[in-house]
Write a protein that holds these residues in place. Structure first.
Motif, PDB file in Angstrom:
ATOM      1  N   UNK A 180      -4.105  26.368   8.732  1.00  0.00           N
ATOM      2  CA  UNK A 180      -3.964  26.663  10.164  1.00  0.00           C
ATOM      3  C   UNK A 180      -2.601  26.235  10.706  1.00  0.00           C
ATOM      4  N   UNK A 181      -1.768  25.616   9.864  1.00  0.00           N
ATOM      5  CA  UNK A 181      -0.450  25.191  10.306  1.00  0.00           C
ATOM      6  C   UNK A 181      -0.405  23.768  10.823  1.00  0.00           C
ATOM      7  N   UNK A 182      -1.473  22.992  10.580  1.00  0.00           N
ATOM      8  CA  UNK A 182      -1.530  21.602  11.050  1.00  0.00           C
ATOM      9  C   UNK A 182      -1.635  20.653   9.856  1.00  0.00           C
ATOM     10  N   UNK A 218      -5.715  33.799   9.802  1.00  0.00           N
ATOM     11  CA  UNK A 218      -5.041  34.500  10.892  1.00  0.00           C
ATOM     12  C   UNK A 218      -4.356  33.534  11.852  1.00  0.00           C
ATOM     13  N   UNK A 219      -5.042  32.456  12.189  1.00  0.00           N
ATOM     14  CA  UNK A 219      -4.465  31.469  13.104  1.00  0.00           C
ATOM     15  C   UNK A 219      -3.233  30.821  12.486  1.00  0.00           C
ATOM     16  N   UNK A 220      -3.281  30.541  11.197  1.00  0.00           N
ATOM     17  CA  UNK A 220      -2.138  29.925  10.546  1.00  0.00           C
ATOM     18  C   UNK A 220      -0.985  30.876  10.337  1.00  0.00           C
ATOM     19  N   UNK A 221      -1.289  32.142  10.100  1.00  0.00           N
ATOM     20  CA  UNK A 221      -0.232  33.120   9.829  1.00  0.00           C
ATOM     21  C   UNK A 221       0.486  33.551  11.091  1.00  0.00           C
ATOM     22  N   UNK A 222      -0.266  33.859  12.148  1.00  0.00           N
ATOM     23  CA  UNK A 222       0.343  34.320  13.399  1.00  0.00           C
ATOM     24  C   UNK A 222      -0.588  33.981  14.557  1.00  0.00           C
ATOM     25  N   UNK A 265      -1.191  30.578   4.336  1.00  0.00           N
ATOM     26  CA  UNK A 265      -1.569  30.822   2.945  1.00  0.00           C
ATOM     27  C   UNK A 265      -2.108  29.533   2.335  1.00  0.00           C
ATOM     28  N   UNK A 266      -3.044  29.682   1.407  1.00  0.00           N
ATOM     29  CA  UNK A 266      -3.609  28.515   0.748  1.00  0.00           C
ATOM     30  C   UNK A 266      -4.695  28.925  -0.212  1.00  0.00           C
ATOM     31  N   UNK A 267      -5.095  27.988  -1.068  1.00  0.00           N
ATOM     32  CA  UNK A 267      -6.055  28.302  -2.107  1.00  0.00           C
ATOM     33  C   UNK A 267      -6.917  27.089  -2.409  1.00  0.00           C
ATOM     34  N   UNK A 268      -8.225  27.269  -2.379  1.00  0.00           N
ATOM     35  CA  UNK A 268      -9.148  26.216  -2.773  1.00  0.00           C
ATOM     36  C   UNK A 268      -9.042  25.961  -4.270  1.00  0.00           C
ATOM     37  N   UNK A 269      -8.933  27.022  -5.044  1.00  0.00           N
ATOM     38  CA  UNK A 269      -8.792  26.871  -6.495  1.00  0.00           C
ATOM     39  C   UNK A 269      -7.539  26.074  -6.823  1.00  0.00           C
TER      40      UNK A 269
END
Length: 358
Positions: A95-97, A227-231, A298-302
């Motif tokens: 989310x950018x935080x 979506x919140x993190x991207x824009x 962007x991010x990945x749990x894996x």
């Protein structure tokens, strides 16, 4: 006048009609090829590749240690203590935080469990309710301060980290509580006893990893997180409540941090007031090493899952290879820097493919 050049009939000397077909009339010309494996799973493949290479290096340097199952059992027991938090922290970072207060939430949530059970005399399951509720309240406070009041998360979570730690020290008066198997048999059965010989700590991490992967990639909440993190502006115009999304992400970190605190304390048979100290950098490093962008979106749990075990293996690998333990930080830095550089190259390649459509 407008001239149409679609498929106009023309006649040659033989009187036969020839069709002038252009590229626009061929269906294959407008067909977009499906995304490549690199484009879809580049980040995950990159971090898995780093893990495999590092494991091969450790096996070559210390074959006796890294061909013995005991070392892997040790990894499986200790790494989830911070790895499960890395899985939840991935949501917040996307989310950018950022949340720097989770080590203190580990302590204050476990302290709530100790107060309710050891001092209050209530059953262990009510202690769990009190502990997870404490973590949720801490996450809710962080989310309110960051998302609602628009205070930078890097700054405010440093403040709440001191706040939560201070409350915990006052609550416990700086003392710890024994969490022995005799007093808490159910807790040890849940958080410590192997499951048919398999370390239950890693089993919990696998379960949480699957749940969080589904939450991030197969739910509306997960889509809103991206979506919140991207824009954020576009997300708001689409009707997404960014405040709610970020707050829920912080609550998730709070609850999972308490889970990690209980996991750590039960494993050590004792709750220390300093629970969580030393977990900050390893957890954050696992998130960024796993391919989650510090800028959000962007991010990945894996990636975070695999990176946690890479971080957990570095210290033991360096020592087992006969290298001075002082080099551990150096290896940490090299692995993280090299991995982030590789991920950046892969992301640029992916962006290039998205532009060309190949």
């Amino acid at each position: 006048t407008l001239t149409l050049h679609a498929a106009l009939p023309t006649y040659g000397t033989s009187g036969k009609m020839r069709a002038q077909t252009t590229a626009s009339t061929r269906p294959d010309a407008n067909r977009v090829s499906p995304p490549s494996v690199l484009r879809r799973y580049g980040s995950q493949l990159g971090i898995i590749g780093v893990g495999v290479v590092m494991w091969l290096v450790f096996v070559a340097a210390a074959p006796r240690v890294f061909t013995d199952i005991d070392i892997y059992i040790a990894f499986a027991q200790t790494t989830p203590s911070f790895g499960v938090i890395a899985l939840a922290l991935t949501f917040v970072v996307i989310t950018g935080e950022i949340d720097l207060s989770f080590p203190s939430i580990m302590a204050i949530g476990t302290a709530a469990f100790a107060l309710v059970t050891a001092y209050g005399g209530l059953p262990w399951y009510l202690g769990l309710v009190a502990a997870f509720a404490t973590g949720a309240v801490c996450g809710l406070l962080n989310g309110f301060l960051v998302a609602k009041l628009n205070i930078p998360s890097l700054v405010i979570t440093i403040g709440t980290s001191f706040l939560f730690r201070g409350i915990e020290l006052v609550m416990m008066n700086g003392t710890g509580v024994p969490l022995t198997e005799e007093k808490y048999p159910e807790m040890h059965a849940i958080f410590r006893e192997p499951f048919f010989g398999f370390p239950v700590q890693t089993l919990w991490m696998i379960i949480l990893g699957i749940v969080m992967w589904l939450l991030l990639n197969r739910t509306r909440f997960g889509a809103h997180v991206f979506l919140v993190g991207d824009n954020p502006t576009s997300a708001r115009l689409m009707g997404i409540n960014a405040v709610s999304v970020k707050t829920r992400a912080f609550v998730l970190v709070g609850v999972v941090s308490v889970f990690a605190g209980l996991l750590t304390s039960i494993y050590g048979y004792y709750f220390w007031p300093t629970t969580g100290d030393g977990f900050l950098l390893t957890t954050i490093a696992s998130v960024f090493l796993g391919g989650t962008s510090v800028f959000g979106g962007t991010g990945s749990i894996v990636g975070s899952f695999v990176a946690s075990y890479i971080i957990g293996a570095i210290n033991a690998g360096v020592v087992s290879a006969g290298i001075n333990a002082f080099y551990t930080q150096l290896v940490f830095g090299l692995v993280i820097v090299i991995s982030v550089v590789l991920q950046t190259i892969i992301e640029r390649r992916i962006r290039g493919q998205s532009i060309t459509g190949r």
